[in-house]
Design an enzyme around this catalytic site. Structure first.
Site, PDB file in Angstrom:
ATOM      1  N   GLY A  18     -24.770 -15.260  -2.875  1.00  0.00           N
ATOM      2  CA  GLY A  18     -23.847 -14.483  -2.163  1.00  0.00           C
ATOM      3  C   GLY A  18     -24.362 -13.718  -1.038  1.00  0.00           C
ATOM      4  O   GLY A  18     -24.044 -12.619  -0.424  1.00  0.00           O
ATOM      5  N   TYR A 165      -9.401  -8.356 -12.365  1.00  0.00           N
ATOM      6  CA  TYR A 165     -10.840  -7.708 -11.829  1.00  0.00           C
ATOM      7  C   TYR A 165     -11.429  -6.611 -12.556  1.00  0.00           C
ATOM      8  O   TYR A 165     -12.660  -6.664 -12.974  1.00  0.00           O
ATOM      9  CB  TYR A 165     -10.629  -6.910 -10.101  1.00  0.00           C
ATOM     10  CG  TYR A 165     -11.894  -6.661  -9.524  1.00  0.00           C
ATOM     11  CD1 TYR A 165     -12.581  -7.345  -8.881  1.00  0.00           C
ATOM     12  CD2 TYR A 165     -12.304  -5.371  -9.426  1.00  0.00           C
ATOM     13  CE1 TYR A 165     -13.693  -7.277  -8.139  1.00  0.00           C
ATOM     14  CE2 TYR A 165     -13.213  -4.941  -8.397  1.00  0.00           C
ATOM     15  CZ  TYR A 165     -14.000  -5.842  -8.139  1.00  0.00           C
ATOM     16  OH  TYR A 165     -15.198  -5.538  -7.441  1.00  0.00           O
TER      17      TYR A 165
HETATM   18  N1  LIG Z   1     -16.769  -4.407  -1.201  1.00  0.00           N
HETATM   19  C1  LIG Z   1     -16.436  -3.771  -1.898  1.00  0.00           C
HETATM   20  O1  LIG Z   1     -15.815  -2.645  -1.875  1.00  0.00           O
HETATM   21  C2  LIG Z   1     -16.981  -3.868  -3.634  1.00  0.00           C
HETATM   22  C3  LIG Z   1     -16.841  -2.742  -4.206  1.00  0.00           C
HETATM   23  C4  LIG Z   1     -17.614  -2.822  -5.700  1.00  0.00           C
HETATM   24  C5  LIG Z   1     -18.017  -4.098  -5.906  1.00  0.00           C
HETATM   25  N2  LIG Z   1     -18.182  -4.766  -4.953  1.00  0.00           N
HETATM   26  C6  LIG Z   1     -18.774  -6.419  -5.533  1.00  0.00           C
HETATM   27  O2  LIG Z   1     -19.761  -6.491  -4.619  1.00  0.00           O
HETATM   28  C7  LIG Z   1     -20.012  -7.848  -4.590  1.00  0.00           C
HETATM   29  C8  LIG Z   1     -20.302  -8.252  -3.218  1.00  0.00           C
HETATM   30  O3  LIG Z   1     -18.952  -8.025  -2.560  1.00  0.00           O
HETATM   31  P1  LIG Z   1     -18.851  -8.279  -0.947  1.00  0.00           P
HETATM   32  O4  LIG Z   1     -17.818  -7.042  -0.417  1.00  0.00           O
HETATM   33  O5  LIG Z   1     -20.106  -8.439  -0.225  1.00  0.00           O
HETATM   34  O6  LIG Z   1     -18.033  -9.635  -0.699  1.00  0.00           O
HETATM   35  P2  LIG Z   1     -18.252 -10.986   0.088  1.00  0.00           P
HETATM   36  O7  LIG Z   1     -17.122 -11.827  -0.071  1.00  0.00           O
HETATM   37  O8  LIG Z   1     -18.571 -10.190   1.599  1.00  0.00           O
HETATM   38  O9  LIG Z   1     -19.749 -11.563  -0.538  1.00  0.00           O
HETATM   39  C9  LIG Z   1     -19.480 -12.548  -1.526  1.00  0.00           C
HETATM   40  C10 LIG Z   1     -20.135 -13.579  -1.221  1.00  0.00           C
HETATM   41  O10 LIG Z   1     -20.396 -14.788  -1.970  1.00  0.00           O
HETATM   42  C11 LIG Z   1     -20.040 -16.283  -1.570  1.00  0.00           C
HETATM   43  N3  LIG Z   1     -19.720 -16.936  -2.755  1.00  0.00           N
HETATM   44  C12 LIG Z   1     -18.412 -16.857  -3.181  1.00  0.00           C
HETATM   45  N4  LIG Z   1     -18.169 -17.808  -4.257  1.00  0.00           N
HETATM   46  C13 LIG Z   1     -19.512 -18.620  -4.119  1.00  0.00           C
HETATM   47  C14 LIG Z   1     -20.222 -19.631  -4.866  1.00  0.00           C
HETATM   48  N5  LIG Z   1     -19.232 -20.325  -5.808  1.00  0.00           N
HETATM   49  N6  LIG Z   1     -21.233 -19.945  -4.677  1.00  0.00           N
HETATM   50  C15 LIG Z   1     -22.060 -19.241  -3.884  1.00  0.00           C
HETATM   51  N7  LIG Z   1     -21.682 -18.144  -2.972  1.00  0.00           N
HETATM   52  C16 LIG Z   1     -20.194 -17.885  -3.331  1.00  0.00           C
HETATM   53  C17 LIG Z   1     -19.024 -15.885  -0.652  1.00  0.00           C
HETATM   54  O11 LIG Z   1     -19.031 -16.933   0.441  1.00  0.00           O
HETATM   55  C18 LIG Z   1     -19.679 -14.442   0.102  1.00  0.00           C
HETATM   56  O12 LIG Z   1     -20.484 -14.594   1.128  1.00  0.00           O
HETATM   57  C19 LIG Z   1     -18.793  -8.775  -5.479  1.00  0.00           C
HETATM   58  O13 LIG Z   1     -19.311  -8.698  -6.884  1.00  0.00           O
HETATM   59  C20 LIG Z   1     -18.099  -7.460  -5.355  1.00  0.00           C
HETATM   60  O14 LIG Z   1     -17.074  -7.512  -6.427  1.00  0.00           O
HETATM   61  C21 LIG Z   1     -17.488  -4.914  -3.964  1.00  0.00           C
END
Ligand SMILES: NC(=O)c1ccc[n+]([C@@H]2O[C@H](COP(=O)([O-])OP(=O)(O)OC[C@H]3O[C@@H](n4cnc5c(N)ncnc54)[C@H](O)[C@@H]3O)[C@@H](O)[C@H]2O)c1
Length: 261
Positions: A18, A165
Protein backbone atom coordinates in the site's frame (compact mmCIF):
# COMPACT_ATOMS: atom_id res chain seq x y z
CA UNK A 1 24.08 2.50 21.02
CA UNK A 2 23.33 6.20 21.60
CA UNK A 3 19.83 7.37 22.42
CA UNK A 4 19.61 8.97 18.99
CA UNK A 5 20.82 5.82 17.21
CA UNK A 6 17.93 3.91 18.76
CA UNK A 7 15.53 5.96 16.64
CA UNK A 8 17.49 5.36 13.44
CA UNK A 9 16.51 2.75 10.84
CA UNK A 10 19.89 2.80 9.10
CA UNK A 11 20.70 -0.65 7.74
CA UNK A 12 17.08 -1.84 7.93
CA UNK A 13 14.96 -3.02 5.00
CA UNK A 14 11.26 -2.15 5.16
CA UNK A 15 8.36 -3.48 3.09
CA UNK A 16 5.34 -1.18 2.70
CA UNK A 17 2.32 -2.84 1.05
CA UNK A 18 0.00 0.00 0.00
CA UNK A 19 3.07 2.20 -0.31
CA UNK A 20 1.49 4.01 -3.26
CA UNK A 21 -1.47 5.17 -1.15
CA UNK A 22 -1.80 8.36 0.84
CA UNK A 23 -0.65 7.08 4.24
CA UNK A 24 1.65 4.41 2.77
CA UNK A 25 3.57 6.93 0.65
CA UNK A 26 4.11 9.22 3.64
CA UNK A 27 5.26 6.28 5.76
CA UNK A 28 7.60 5.05 3.01
CA UNK A 29 9.19 8.49 2.83
CA UNK A 30 9.58 8.69 6.61
CA UNK A 31 11.13 5.20 6.85
CA UNK A 32 13.60 6.12 4.09
CA UNK A 33 14.41 9.48 5.72
CA UNK A 34 15.16 7.54 8.91
CA UNK A 35 17.70 5.40 7.05
CA UNK A 36 15.74 2.35 5.86
CA UNK A 37 15.83 0.91 2.38
CA UNK A 38 12.17 0.67 1.37
CA UNK A 39 10.12 -1.60 -0.86
CA UNK A 40 6.85 0.04 -1.86
CA UNK A 41 4.12 -2.23 -3.19
CA UNK A 42 0.84 -1.26 -4.78
CA UNK A 43 -1.71 -2.64 -7.22
CA UNK A 44 0.32 -1.25 -10.11
CA UNK A 45 4.05 -0.69 -10.37
CA UNK A 46 3.33 2.86 -11.61
CA UNK A 47 1.47 3.73 -8.42
CA UNK A 48 4.32 2.43 -6.27
CA UNK A 49 6.92 4.13 -8.50
CA UNK A 50 5.24 7.53 -8.07
CA UNK A 51 5.72 7.18 -4.31
CA UNK A 52 9.28 5.90 -4.70
CA UNK A 53 10.37 8.81 -6.92
CA UNK A 54 10.76 11.47 -4.19
CA UNK A 55 12.64 8.98 -2.01
CA UNK A 56 15.11 8.23 -4.79
CA UNK A 57 15.40 11.95 -5.63
CA UNK A 58 16.32 12.61 -2.00
CA UNK A 59 19.13 10.03 -2.25
CA UNK A 60 17.29 7.13 -0.58
CA UNK A 61 16.97 3.51 -1.68
CA UNK A 62 13.49 2.50 -2.85
CA UNK A 63 12.18 -0.40 -4.91
CA UNK A 64 8.70 -0.03 -6.44
CA UNK A 65 6.66 -3.16 -7.16
CA UNK A 66 3.19 -3.88 -8.50
CA UNK A 67 1.42 -6.86 -6.92
CA UNK A 68 -1.86 -8.02 -5.45
CA UNK A 69 -0.83 -8.40 -1.83
CA UNK A 70 -3.99 -10.38 -0.97
CA UNK A 71 -2.65 -13.26 -3.07
CA UNK A 72 -0.15 -15.62 -1.45
CA UNK A 73 1.84 -15.77 -4.68
CA UNK A 74 1.90 -11.98 -4.97
CA UNK A 75 3.07 -11.56 -1.37
CA UNK A 76 5.75 -14.24 -1.70
CA UNK A 77 7.05 -12.70 -4.94
CA UNK A 78 7.26 -9.28 -3.30
CA UNK A 79 9.22 -10.61 -0.32
CA UNK A 80 11.54 -12.52 -2.67
CA UNK A 81 12.11 -9.37 -4.75
CA UNK A 82 12.87 -7.33 -1.61
CA UNK A 83 15.41 -9.91 -0.45
CA UNK A 84 16.94 -10.20 -3.91
CA UNK A 85 17.42 -6.41 -4.10
CA UNK A 86 18.39 -5.58 -0.51
CA UNK A 87 19.53 -8.94 0.93
CA UNK A 88 17.02 -9.25 3.79
CA UNK A 89 13.77 -7.98 5.27
CA UNK A 90 13.49 -6.39 8.73
CA UNK A 91 10.25 -4.41 8.83
CA UNK A 92 6.76 -4.58 7.31
CA UNK A 93 4.27 -1.72 7.62
CA UNK A 94 0.86 -2.82 6.33
CA UNK A 95 -0.80 0.16 4.64
CA UNK A 96 -3.35 -1.59 2.40
CA UNK A 97 -6.90 -1.09 3.61
CA UNK A 98 -9.77 1.32 3.87
CA UNK A 99 -13.12 1.42 2.11
CA UNK A 100 -14.76 2.64 5.31
CA UNK A 101 -17.10 5.25 3.86
CA UNK A 102 -17.67 3.49 0.53
CA UNK A 103 -19.98 0.65 1.56
CA UNK A 104 -22.36 1.82 4.27
CA UNK A 105 -25.34 -0.40 5.06
CA UNK A 106 -27.63 -0.97 8.01
CA UNK A 107 -26.14 -3.70 10.17
CA UNK A 108 -29.19 -5.99 9.83
CA UNK A 109 -28.94 -5.93 6.03
CA UNK A 110 -25.17 -5.69 5.56
CA UNK A 111 -24.60 -7.46 2.21
CA UNK A 112 -22.13 -10.26 1.91
CA UNK A 113 -20.27 -8.93 -1.14
CA UNK A 114 -19.53 -5.61 0.59
CA UNK A 115 -18.56 -7.45 3.78
CA UNK A 116 -16.19 -9.74 1.87
CA UNK A 117 -14.61 -6.81 -0.01
CA UNK A 118 -13.84 -4.88 3.17
CA UNK A 119 -12.46 -8.00 4.87
CA UNK A 120 -10.30 -8.82 1.85
CA UNK A 121 -8.98 -5.26 1.51
CA UNK A 122 -8.18 -4.83 5.20
CA UNK A 123 -7.75 -8.19 6.93
CA UNK A 124 -6.66 -10.52 4.16
CA UNK A 125 -4.12 -8.01 2.80
CA UNK A 126 -2.57 -7.59 6.24
CA UNK A 127 -2.67 -11.34 6.96
CA UNK A 128 -1.16 -12.56 3.69
CA UNK A 129 1.55 -9.87 3.45
CA UNK A 130 2.55 -10.38 7.08
CA UNK A 131 2.68 -14.17 6.77
CA UNK A 132 5.07 -13.93 3.82
CA UNK A 133 7.22 -11.29 5.53
CA UNK A 134 7.36 -13.07 8.87
CA UNK A 135 8.30 -16.42 7.29
CA UNK A 136 11.29 -14.59 5.82
CA UNK A 137 12.14 -12.92 9.15
CA UNK A 138 11.96 -16.23 11.00
CA UNK A 139 14.24 -17.86 8.38
CA UNK A 140 16.75 -15.00 8.76
CA UNK A 141 16.81 -15.58 12.52
CA UNK A 142 17.43 -12.03 13.70
CA UNK A 143 13.95 -10.80 14.60
CA UNK A 144 11.86 -8.18 12.88
CA UNK A 145 9.06 -5.67 13.21
CA UNK A 146 5.45 -5.62 12.02
CA UNK A 147 3.38 -2.43 12.17
CA UNK A 148 -0.31 -2.62 11.24
CA UNK A 149 -2.87 0.12 10.67
CA UNK A 150 -6.02 -0.33 12.69
CA UNK A 151 -8.50 2.52 13.33
CA UNK A 152 -10.38 4.09 16.20
CA UNK A 153 -13.32 2.20 14.63
CA UNK A 154 -11.85 -1.00 16.09
CA UNK A 155 -12.95 0.32 19.48
CA UNK A 156 -15.73 2.84 18.80
CA UNK A 157 -19.09 2.06 17.22
CA UNK A 158 -20.50 4.62 14.80
CA UNK A 159 -24.14 4.97 13.87
CA UNK A 160 -23.40 5.10 10.13
CA UNK A 161 -23.42 1.63 8.54
CA UNK A 162 -19.79 0.73 9.29
CA UNK A 163 -20.28 -2.93 10.36
CA UNK A 164 -17.69 -4.50 8.07
CA UNK A 165 -15.03 -1.84 8.65
CA UNK A 166 -15.31 -1.96 12.45
CA UNK A 167 -15.10 -5.76 12.29
CA UNK A 168 -12.08 -5.60 9.98
CA UNK A 169 -10.20 -3.11 12.12
CA UNK A 170 -11.17 -5.03 15.27
CA UNK A 171 -9.59 -8.09 13.65
CA UNK A 172 -6.42 -6.15 12.90
CA UNK A 173 -6.11 -4.96 16.51
CA UNK A 174 -6.72 -8.53 17.74
CA UNK A 175 -4.22 -10.02 15.29
CA UNK A 176 -1.66 -7.44 16.41
CA UNK A 177 -1.91 -8.80 19.98
CA UNK A 178 -2.07 -12.43 18.84
CA UNK A 179 0.94 -12.18 16.53
CA UNK A 180 2.95 -10.31 19.17
CA UNK A 181 2.30 -13.19 21.55
CA UNK A 182 3.17 -15.91 19.03
CA UNK A 183 6.20 -14.31 17.39
CA UNK A 184 7.98 -12.86 20.44
CA UNK A 185 9.98 -16.09 20.59
CA UNK A 186 11.44 -15.16 17.20
CA UNK A 187 12.30 -11.63 18.34
CA UNK A 188 9.56 -10.22 16.14
CA UNK A 189 7.63 -7.27 17.59
CA UNK A 190 4.10 -6.52 16.36
CA UNK A 191 2.30 -3.24 17.00
CA UNK A 192 -0.33 -1.10 15.31
CA UNK A 193 -1.36 2.50 15.06
CA UNK A 194 -5.01 3.41 15.46
CA UNK A 195 -5.82 6.69 13.67
CA UNK A 196 -9.01 8.69 13.60
CA UNK A 197 -9.87 10.48 10.35
CA UNK A 198 -6.76 11.26 8.31
CA UNK A 199 -7.13 13.84 5.56
CA UNK A 200 -6.66 11.59 2.50
CA UNK A 201 -8.50 11.03 -0.79
CA UNK A 202 -10.18 7.93 0.76
CA UNK A 203 -12.19 10.07 3.17
CA UNK A 204 -12.27 13.31 1.14
CA UNK A 205 -15.95 12.86 0.25
CA UNK A 206 -16.86 12.73 3.94
CA UNK A 207 -14.53 15.53 5.06
CA UNK A 208 -15.64 17.78 2.17
CA UNK A 209 -19.01 18.06 3.95
CA UNK A 210 -18.41 20.99 6.35
CA UNK A 211 -21.12 19.85 8.80
CA UNK A 212 -19.70 16.31 8.95
CA UNK A 213 -16.15 17.57 9.39
CA UNK A 214 -17.20 20.05 12.10
CA UNK A 215 -18.94 17.20 13.97
CA UNK A 216 -15.80 15.05 13.83
CA UNK A 217 -13.44 17.88 14.79
CA UNK A 218 -15.63 18.93 17.72
CA UNK A 219 -15.04 15.50 19.29
CA UNK A 220 -11.25 15.54 18.85
CA UNK A 221 -9.54 17.33 21.76
CA UNK A 222 -6.65 18.57 19.59
CA UNK A 223 -9.26 20.21 17.36
CA UNK A 224 -8.43 18.82 13.93
CA UNK A 225 -8.40 15.63 11.89
CA UNK A 226 -5.05 13.93 11.27
CA UNK A 227 -2.80 14.37 8.28
CA UNK A 228 -0.56 11.75 6.72
CA UNK A 229 2.55 13.16 8.42
CA UNK A 230 0.89 12.61 11.81
CA UNK A 231 1.09 8.87 11.08
CA UNK A 232 4.80 8.79 10.25
CA UNK A 233 6.48 9.54 13.60
CA UNK A 234 4.58 6.85 15.52
CA UNK A 235 5.32 4.25 12.82
CA UNK A 236 9.04 5.09 12.64
CA UNK A 237 9.21 4.94 16.43
CA UNK A 238 7.46 1.55 16.61
CA UNK A 239 9.74 0.22 13.85
CA UNK A 240 12.89 1.41 15.62
CA UNK A 241 14.97 -0.01 18.45
CA UNK A 242 13.65 2.84 20.63
CA UNK A 243 10.52 0.66 20.88
CA UNK A 244 12.50 -2.54 21.60
CA UNK A 245 10.34 -3.44 24.64
CA UNK A 246 6.99 -2.57 23.04
CA UNK A 247 4.94 -5.32 21.42
CA UNK A 248 1.26 -6.17 21.10
CA UNK A 249 0.21 -2.53 21.44
CA UNK A 250 -2.29 -0.53 19.42
CA UNK A 251 -1.22 3.10 19.67
CA UNK A 252 -3.94 5.73 19.37
CA UNK A 253 -2.97 8.44 16.88
CA UNK A 254 -6.25 10.28 17.19
CA UNK A 255 -5.77 13.74 18.64
CA UNK A 256 -7.16 12.45 21.94
CA UNK A 257 -10.50 11.23 20.53
CA UNK A 258 -10.53 7.90 22.34
CA UNK A 259 -9.37 9.54 25.57
CA UNK A 260 -12.76 11.26 25.73
CA UNK A 261 -14.83 8.06 25.45
N1 LIG B 1 -7.66 7.82 5.70
C1 LIG B 1 -8.18 7.70 6.91
O1 LIG B 1 -8.93 8.54 7.41
C2 LIG B 1 -7.83 6.48 7.75
C3 LIG B 1 -8.20 6.45 9.10
C4 LIG B 1 -7.90 5.32 9.87
C5 LIG B 1 -7.23 4.27 9.26
N2 LIG B 1 -6.90 4.34 7.96
C6 LIG B 1 -6.25 3.17 7.37
O2 LIG B 1 -4.99 3.53 6.81
C7 LIG B 1 -4.69 2.64 5.73
C8 LIG B 1 -4.27 3.44 4.51
O3 LIG B 1 -5.32 4.33 4.17
P1 LIG B 1 -5.17 5.44 3.02
O4 LIG B 1 -6.13 6.52 3.37
O5 LIG B 1 -3.74 5.75 2.81
O6 LIG B 1 -5.75 4.62 1.78
P2 LIG B 1 -5.26 4.61 0.25
O7 LIG B 1 -6.39 4.04 -0.54
O8 LIG B 1 -4.74 5.95 -0.15
O9 LIG B 1 -4.05 3.56 0.29
C9 LIG B 1 -4.22 2.18 0.20
C10 LIG B 1 -3.34 1.69 -0.94
O10 LIG B 1 -3.42 0.27 -0.98
C11 LIG B 1 -3.43 -0.12 -2.34
N3 LIG B 1 -4.01 -1.47 -2.43
C12 LIG B 1 -5.32 -1.80 -2.31
N4 LIG B 1 -5.48 -3.13 -2.47
C13 LIG B 1 -4.24 -3.64 -2.71
C14 LIG B 1 -3.77 -4.95 -2.98
N5 LIG B 1 -4.61 -6.00 -3.02
N6 LIG B 1 -2.44 -5.13 -3.20
C15 LIG B 1 -1.59 -4.06 -3.16
N7 LIG B 1 -1.99 -2.79 -2.90
C16 LIG B 1 -3.30 -2.58 -2.68
C17 LIG B 1 -4.25 0.94 -3.03
O11 LIG B 1 -4.05 0.97 -4.43
C18 LIG B 1 -3.80 2.20 -2.30
O12 LIG B 1 -2.72 2.84 -2.98
C19 LIG B 1 -5.94 1.77 5.56
O13 LIG B 1 -5.79 0.57 6.29
C20 LIG B 1 -7.04 2.58 6.21
O14 LIG B 1 -8.11 1.79 6.69
C21 LIG B 1 -7.17 5.41 7.17
Amino acid sequence: MSYQDRFSLTGKVALVPGGGGAIGAAIGKALAASGAKVVLVDVTQERAAAAAAPIIEAGGDALALGADITSETGAEQVVAAAVERFGKLDIIVNCVGGGAGKVLFDAQDYPRDAWDWIMELNVRSTLVATQAAVRQMIAQGHGGVVVNISSVRADLGINAGYSAYVAAKGAISSLTRQWATEWAKHGIRVNAIRPTFVDTPQVAMLLDDPAFKAGIVSRIPLGRVGDTDDMTGPVVFLASDAAAFITGQVLGVDGGLTATQ
